[in-house]
Design an enzyme around this catalytic site. Structure first.
Site, PDB file in Angstrom:
ATOM      1  N   CYS A   1       5.770   6.208 -12.856  1.00  0.00           N
ATOM      2  CA  CYS A   1       4.771   5.176 -12.038  1.00  0.00           C
ATOM      3  C   CYS A   1       4.070   4.613 -13.147  1.00  0.00           C
ATOM      4  O   CYS A   1       3.162   3.767 -12.575  1.00  0.00           O
ATOM      5  CB  CYS A   1       4.034   6.374 -11.204  1.00  0.00           C
TER       6      CYS A   1
ATOM      7  N   ARG B   1       0.808  -1.135  -0.094  1.00  0.00           N
ATOM      8  CA  ARG B   1       0.074   0.106   0.084  1.00  0.00           C
ATOM      9  C   ARG B   1       0.877   1.251   0.126  1.00  0.00           C
ATOM     10  O   ARG B   1       0.495   2.312  -0.583  1.00  0.00           O
ATOM     11  CB  ARG B   1      -0.957   0.059   1.308  1.00  0.00           C
TER      12      ARG B   1
END
Length: 170
Positions: free
Chosen positions: A137, A120
């Protein structure tokens, strides 16, 4: 007072804008022409007024070269983002080491950061990344191999991954 230059370049998936310091460091970047959502991503201590700048600098040249097939050229561009969190800053440095054409899952990305259980936190590093493309990303996928999310849209993420895949030797 320091300003950030707004440089925009056309890409096959729409305009790409970077907010760049006078020293050439990218503080925010993404697939938009509007500097406001980019400036909102910049840590308050790193924000500055934005001025327009014609595409002609090293950042624009690097993006153009990336689009033309030099997939490693973005690695040389300095980025400046700050969150106050050492893990996130470390995760962004690690993400710059993920090679084009070799996407990783969020689980794999967490492992690369040295904290395999921090899936996470690794995903949050992607979500809070202010310098899309330079901190790639888009190279992080869901554990099942799906695209997952991307601030600039899944069509952009899909195009970037395909661009890198077609130019990366197998």
């Amino acid at each position: 007072m320091q300003t950030l230059a707004r440089m925009t370049i056309d890409t096959p998936v729409g305009p790409f804008t970077a907010l760049v310091t006078p020293a050439g460091a990218v503080r925010a970047a993404g697939f938009t022409t509007d500097p406001e959502p980019l400036l909102a991503l910049v840590h308050p201590r790193l924000r500055a007024p934005v001025r327009d700048s014609p595409p002609a600098g090293p950042v624009d040249a690097a993006v153009a070269d990336y689009l033309a097939g030099d997939l490693g050229v973005l690695d040389a561009i300095v980025v400046e983002q700050h969150t106050g969190g050492p893990y996130r800053e470390h995760a962004w440095r690690v993400l710059r080491e993920v090679k084009p054409g070799q996407p990783v899952t969020y689980t794999g990305y967490a492992e690369l950061t040295g904290r395999p259980r921090a899936v996470r936190a690794a995903a949050a590093a992607c979500a809070y990344n202010a310098v899309a493309l330079f901190v790639p990303c888009h190279r992080v996928l869901r554990t099942d191999g799906g695209l997952g999310g991307y601030r600039w849209g899944l069509d952009v993420k899909k195009w970037l991954l395909g661009h890198e895949r077609q130019l990366t030797p197998s």
